[in-house]
Scaffold this active site. Sequence first.
Site, mmCIF file in Angstrom:
data_model
loop_
_atom_site.group_PDB
_atom_site.id
_atom_site.type_symbol
_atom_site.label_atom_id
_atom_site.label_comp_id
_atom_site.label_asym_id
_atom_site.label_seq_id
_atom_site.Cartn_x
_atom_site.Cartn_y
_atom_site.Cartn_z
ATOM 1 N N HIS A 123 0.819 -1.220 0.000
ATOM 2 C CA HIS A 123 0.000 0.000 0.000
ATOM 3 C C HIS A 123 0.843 1.256 0.000
ATOM 4 O O HIS A 123 2.061 1.221 0.114
ATOM 5 C CB HIS A 123 -0.990 -0.007 1.162
ATOM 6 C CG HIS A 123 -0.384 -0.033 2.525
ATOM 7 N ND1 HIS A 123 0.349 1.001 3.065
ATOM 8 C CD2 HIS A 123 -0.434 -0.989 3.490
ATOM 9 C CE1 HIS A 123 0.721 0.693 4.290
ATOM 10 N NE2 HIS A 123 0.269 -0.526 4.572
ATOM 11 N N CYS A 140 2.526 -4.953 6.664
ATOM 12 C CA CYS A 140 2.360 -4.716 5.230
ATOM 13 C C CYS A 140 3.670 -4.261 4.596
ATOM 14 O O CYS A 140 4.681 -4.095 5.270
ATOM 15 C CB CYS A 140 1.284 -3.651 5.006
ATOM 16 S SG CYS A 140 -0.366 -4.177 5.523
#
Length: 165
Positions: A123, A140
């Site tokens: 992301h 992430c």
Amino acid sequence: MKRRHLILGGAAVATLGACSPSKFKRYNGPEVTGVVVNKGERKMYLLHKDRVLKDYDIFLGFAPEGHKQVEGDGKTPEGNYRIDRRNPNSRFHLSLGISYPNAEDIRVARALGKSPGGEIFIHGQRHPMRLDKGDWTWGCIAVNNKQMERIYAMVKDGTPISINP
């Protein structure tokens, strides 16, 4: 009447010109056939077969050493997964889902009496006006928003991703 149309048309053009460009980009190059993340190098590579198309500096989970085992451990998983979903409305600009946890991840976490967690993504930034520093995610893989726009356009669902130590 013509003067009114000219003024309204000019206002419309000025308004459209003030709009920010779309975060959705187009990509017409070679197909991305794989993604490789080397955690130790803090690098992500987009590949077409064995050729690197693009590489990116990345940020990882706040506890980057080792494989993710349980929810909340702050680690980024290691292993072979797939890009399995897209989120155009992510809190982090845009995001591509990674198919963590797999069957082995679930087995290991359950043996520890815990949940393996999930919701692991590639992301963009958490604050679009500030550059992120250091590893800050909950597991992430993060890049800046401009890079994420390009990655989002290039990488399709189903693309394999290998995350290495």
